[in-house]
Design a protein around this motif. Sequence first.
Motif, PDB file in Angstrom:
ATOM      1  N   ARG A 126       0.864  -1.181   0.000  1.00 36.06           N
ATOM      2  CA  ARG A 126       0.000   0.000   0.000  1.00 36.06           C
ATOM      3  C   ARG A 126       0.899   1.229   0.000  1.00 36.06           C
ATOM      4  O   ARG A 126       1.747   1.391   0.889  1.00 36.06           O
ATOM      5  CB  ARG A 126      -0.896  -0.003   1.247  1.00 36.06           C
ATOM      6  N   MET A 127       0.738   2.080  -1.002  1.00 38.71           N
ATOM      7  CA  MET A 127       1.520   3.297  -1.132  1.00 38.71           C
ATOM      8  C   MET A 127       0.592   4.502  -0.987  1.00 38.71           C
ATOM      9  O   MET A 127      -0.397   4.615  -1.718  1.00 38.71           O
ATOM     10  CB  MET A 127       2.231   3.358  -2.480  1.00 38.71           C
ATOM     11  N   THR A 128       0.906   5.383  -0.032  1.00 39.84           N
ATOM     12  CA  THR A 128       0.059   6.539   0.237  1.00 39.84           C
ATOM     13  C   THR A 128       0.930   7.790   0.309  1.00 39.84           C
ATOM     14  O   THR A 128       1.999   7.788   0.931  1.00 39.84           O
ATOM     15  CB  THR A 128      -0.699   6.374   1.568  1.00 39.84           C
ATOM     16  N   GLU A 129       0.463   8.844  -0.323  1.00 42.68           N
ATOM     17  CA  GLU A 129       1.138  10.135  -0.212  1.00 42.68           C
ATOM     18  C   GLU A 129       0.079  11.219  -0.043  1.00 42.68           C
ATOM     19  O   GLU A 129      -1.081  11.056  -0.443  1.00 42.68           O
ATOM     20  CB  GLU A 129       1.992  10.421  -1.436  1.00 42.68           C
ATOM     21  N   ASP A 131      -6.433  19.634   2.112  1.00 40.27           N
ATOM     22  CA  ASP A 131      -5.551  18.476   2.190  1.00 40.27           C
ATOM     23  C   ASP A 131      -5.736  17.588   0.968  1.00 40.27           C
ATOM     24  O   ASP A 131      -6.722  17.700   0.233  1.00 40.27           O
ATOM     25  CB  ASP A 131      -5.783  17.690   3.482  1.00 40.27           C
ATOM     26  N   TYR A 132      -4.766  16.726   0.783  1.00 42.87           N
ATOM     27  CA  TYR A 132      -4.732  15.839  -0.387  1.00 42.87           C
ATOM     28  C   TYR A 132      -4.232  14.478   0.057  1.00 42.87           C
ATOM     29  O   TYR A 132      -3.377  14.360   0.937  1.00 42.87           O
ATOM     30  CB  TYR A 132      -3.807  16.422  -1.456  1.00 42.87           C
ATOM     31  N   MET A 133      -4.782  13.435  -0.544  1.00 42.10           N
ATOM     32  CA  MET A 133      -4.321  12.079  -0.264  1.00 42.10           C
ATOM     33  C   MET A 133      -4.496  11.222  -1.504  1.00 42.10           C
ATOM     34  O   MET A 133      -5.531  11.268  -2.168  1.00 42.10           O
ATOM     35  CB  MET A 133      -5.097  11.481   0.909  1.00 42.10           C
ATOM     36  N   SER A 134      -3.469  10.472  -1.836  1.00 41.03           N
ATOM     37  CA  SER A 134      -3.528   9.514  -2.940  1.00 41.03           C
ATOM     38  C   SER A 134      -2.982   8.189  -2.443  1.00 41.03           C
ATOM     39  O   SER A 134      -1.918   8.145  -1.815  1.00 41.03           O
ATOM     40  CB  SER A 134      -2.699  10.016  -4.132  1.00 41.03           C
ATOM     41  N   SER A 135      -3.721   7.112  -2.686  1.00 36.32           N
ATOM     42  CA  SER A 135      -3.310   5.809  -2.181  1.00 36.32           C
ATOM     43  C   SER A 135      -3.594   4.739  -3.224  1.00 36.32           C
ATOM     44  O   SER A 135      -4.641   4.764  -3.877  1.00 36.32           O
ATOM     45  CB  SER A 135      -4.054   5.484  -0.877  1.00 36.32           C
ATOM     46  N   PHE A 183       4.063  -7.334  -9.656  1.00 34.86           N
ATOM     47  CA  PHE A 183       2.939  -6.793  -8.901  1.00 34.86           C
ATOM     48  C   PHE A 183       1.825  -6.379  -9.853  1.00 34.86           C
ATOM     49  O   PHE A 183       2.065  -5.902 -10.956  1.00 34.86           O
ATOM     50  CB  PHE A 183       3.374  -5.572  -8.081  1.00 34.86           C
ATOM     51  N   LYS A 184       0.592  -6.546  -9.379  1.00 36.27           N
ATOM     52  CA  LYS A 184      -0.569  -6.118 -10.148  1.00 36.27           C
ATOM     53  C   LYS A 184      -1.416  -5.193  -9.285  1.00 36.27           C
ATOM     54  O   LYS A 184      -1.840  -5.554  -8.198  1.00 36.27           O
ATOM     55  CB  LYS A 184      -1.416  -7.330 -10.582  1.00 36.27           C
ATOM     56  N   GLU A 185      -1.665  -3.997  -9.797  1.00 35.04           N
ATOM     57  CA  GLU A 185      -2.436  -3.018  -9.053  1.00 35.04           C
ATOM     58  C   GLU A 185      -3.920  -3.388  -9.088  1.00 35.04           C
ATOM     59  O   GLU A 185      -4.450  -3.769 -10.133  1.00 35.04           O
ATOM     60  CB  GLU A 185      -2.222  -1.627  -9.664  1.00 35.04           C
ATOM     61  N   ASP A 186      -4.594  -3.253  -7.938  1.00 34.72           N
ATOM     62  CA  ASP A 186      -6.013  -3.614  -7.896  1.00 34.72           C
ATOM     63  C   ASP A 186      -6.936  -2.462  -7.486  1.00 34.72           C
ATOM     64  O   ASP A 186      -8.136  -2.521  -7.742  1.00 34.72           O
ATOM     65  CB  ASP A 186      -6.251  -4.823  -6.979  1.00 34.72           C
ATOM     66  N   MET A 187      -6.385  -1.390  -6.860  1.00 34.24           N
ATOM     67  CA  MET A 187      -7.262  -0.320  -6.375  1.00 34.24           C
ATOM     68  C   MET A 187      -6.484   0.985  -6.242  1.00 34.24           C
ATOM     69  O   MET A 187      -5.319   0.984  -5.845  1.00 34.24           O
ATOM     70  CB  MET A 187      -7.849  -0.710  -5.011  1.00 34.24           C
ATOM     71  N   ARG A 188      -7.150   2.094  -6.592  1.00 34.40           N
ATOM     72  CA  ARG A 188      -6.581   3.429  -6.414  1.00 34.40           C
ATOM     73  C   ARG A 188      -7.623   4.344  -5.782  1.00 34.40           C
ATOM     74  O   ARG A 188      -8.803   4.275  -6.111  1.00 34.40           O
ATOM     75  CB  ARG A 188      -6.166   4.048  -7.759  1.00 34.40           C
ATOM     76  N   SER A 192     -12.131   7.096  -7.296  1.00 29.59           N
ATOM     77  CA  SER A 192     -11.733   5.719  -6.979  1.00 29.59           C
ATOM     78  C   SER A 192     -11.736   4.881  -8.241  1.00 29.59           C
ATOM     79  O   SER A 192     -12.638   5.003  -9.076  1.00 29.59           O
ATOM     80  CB  SER A 192     -12.695   5.099  -5.957  1.00 29.59           C
ATOM     81  N   GLU A 193     -10.730   4.024  -8.349  1.00 28.91           N
ATOM     82  CA  GLU A 193     -10.626   3.129  -9.502  1.00 28.91           C
ATOM     83  C   GLU A 193     -10.463   1.693  -9.026  1.00 28.91           C
ATOM     84  O   GLU A 193      -9.582   1.395  -8.218  1.00 28.91           O
ATOM     85  CB  GLU A 193      -9.430   3.507 -10.375  1.00 28.91           C
ATOM     86  N   LEU A 194     -11.308   0.818  -9.537  1.00 24.65           N
ATOM     87  CA  LEU A 194     -11.183  -0.621  -9.316  1.00 24.65           C
ATOM     88  C   LEU A 194     -10.542  -1.221 -10.554  1.00 24.65           C
ATOM     89  O   LEU A 194     -11.052  -1.080 -11.664  1.00 24.65           O
ATOM     90  CB  LEU A 194     -12.559  -1.242  -9.067  1.00 24.65           C
ATOM     91  N   LEU A 195      -9.396  -1.892 -10.373  1.00 25.82           N
ATOM     92  CA  LEU A 195      -8.600  -2.348 -11.511  1.00 25.82           C
ATOM     93  C   LEU A 195      -8.656  -3.856 -11.697  1.00 25.82           C
ATOM     94  O   LEU A 195      -7.932  -4.397 -12.540  1.00 25.82           O
ATOM     95  CB  LEU A 195      -7.148  -1.894 -11.329  1.00 25.82           C
TER      96      LEU A 195
END
Length: 668
Positions: free
Chosen positions: A313-316, A337-341, A363-368, A403-406
């Motif tokens: 999980r990567m969050t900035e 404020d801003y958040m991206s994960s 790795f395969k991304e599944d959610m943003r 939100s994106e479901l991948l």
Amino acid sequence: MLYQPIKLAVILAGVLGTAVPQLAWSAEASDCGEDKKCQDYLRVSGDVMRQPVHLVSDPKQNRLPLPAYDGSGFLRSIPGFNITRKGGSGGDPMFRGLGGSRLNIVDDGQHVYGACGGRMDPPTNYIYPESYDEITVIKGPQTVKYGPVGSAGTILFEKNRHRFNQADLEGRASATGGSFDRRDAMVELSAGDKNYYLDFDMNQSSSDHYEDGNGNKVQSSYDRQNANLALGWTPTERTVLELAYGESSGEAEYADRLNKARQIDNRDVALLLQHEFESSWLTAVELQAFSNKNDHIMDRFDEGVNSGANVRRMTEGGHLWFELAPLDALELTLGLDYMSSKHDGRSMAPGDVGLDDLLNKPFKEDMRYQNYGLFAESRYRFEESDLGSSSLHAGLRIDDWNSELLIAQQGERDDTLYSGYLRYEFQTAQHQYYAGFGSAQRMPDYWEIMKTSANNPAQKAFDLKAETTNQFDIGWIYQGPVEASVSLFYGEIADYILIDSSGQATLARNIDASLYGGEASLDYALNEQWSSQLTVSYTHGENDTDKVALGQISPLEARLTVNYQWQSWTMAAQWRVVAAQDRYTLGHGNIVGQDLGPSSGFGTLALNASWSYSKDLSLILGVENLFDTAYAEHVSKAGTGNDLPGSEAMFRVNEPGRNLWAKLTYQF
């Protein structure tokens, strides 16, 4: 029978509200609210609310129960909190029956989300409480300042920014040892001069599998290390610029699942700027930017089973706050404020063997997720009268989500959510009263969306509606020879996201729910040596859509603590009593867990004693669960994964049996 616990809580609140002032006037003991000596040993037993909807705690103070090694262990000492036990680590905190992303947990300004789909690493897993300077619990949706609003509450784990008038070095170290090979060590160092400072802390905590009150070994070992470094520049008395870096690594085993956590790692970096102005209208500004990454491996390779996964999980994010005083009586905070994960992972495929094959997978991304927030908070102080002083607190927030479901059906959605609150406070010399209303909209989180959709079993639950919580909070606080507080709430949640495992698949679906309850406390100093504390907490939850009990609601709980202090010695005993819970709905709950059935009541006794050689050196000895009682919390997970040789599976994961411990603390 259903109404007996809440009637007991309401009666207690009423008794406290009417009897305590009379008791206070007749008491001859010194004022605990201003006597630091009294405060010091009262805190051995836990913290209670001393300002409206806020509970502020010093995590470096001595306390019962056993010193916590992670954030959830610390929170369980606060009335209203319960912890879902999986093993020795990874406990998920719940407040007033609500957990997961309904609690907004802020780690010194950062949002650190877990990576594991099975919640092996909730946000509190990466927090070693003693390395923080202050922990604040804000009850209910009564703030909009700290990112997306926690409908159950907001928890702030905060560190101080150190300033030095001249070159200096100060520090603190502690070591804890206990039953089941519990070993903790922590060191903190702060050094600097007028223009620069350095803060460093490092800690390590580990434990072997514990035994419950039946002598059954519970799969629960863990080993964790944390290190943090902050470099600060203070060019003026009003300015701080800080760059901070932290690392955390660990491993753990659990009794509720077969997978073991081979790796639970976190890396984070943050840049902070704080500046105070001499202006009469713009008083301060704060800017913070952060980035963190969780990296988690779970597998069964040690059992010879080729099953494993590696998730990240990567969050900035960051925030910009402006503190203003447009009027003498008005304080205003404006912020954005801003958040991206994003979340990704890799897992074993047929024919793969062992860890090396897993780590060679892409790795395969599944959610943003991406969120932009804008808020305003204010405090207006009315003119003081002969009756006392009063103030009006208000806040409004708007969140824009993408939100994106991948994976699965894939898709993208945009949501605009609104939150706000209004609270009135009135204070006399020794009494505080408050009444507030808060409304919070919450976006479905990663764990909820990854469940099966109730509308289409072939899809993920990406069609869930956002939750809307509307809650009333009222309370009373008395501070004098006796300290007392009562905090009551009533909330309705439209489109509450229920996790339902009662069928063939675990579904996520929207329902309507309602909750009410609260917490009450009484602190009384009998004389200069003896004091006592009583706390009571209760929550009642209803699934209004299905006309059944709302899942994962802990029962009525009370804690009675007696403290004694003489010269450099302090002793304390705490009796914790929890009622049986027969209000449950099988398979209903949240991302943390689902109801397994009714639970039995229990009582436990804990003792400790401390000795201070000086104000800088102290030793604490303690024993938890003195009578070696076998018991489990109502919200604990099923113990079906307890597969240690010679151990037995459990209906619920039992709490530890008798547990002896000692802690040595030195500061310089």
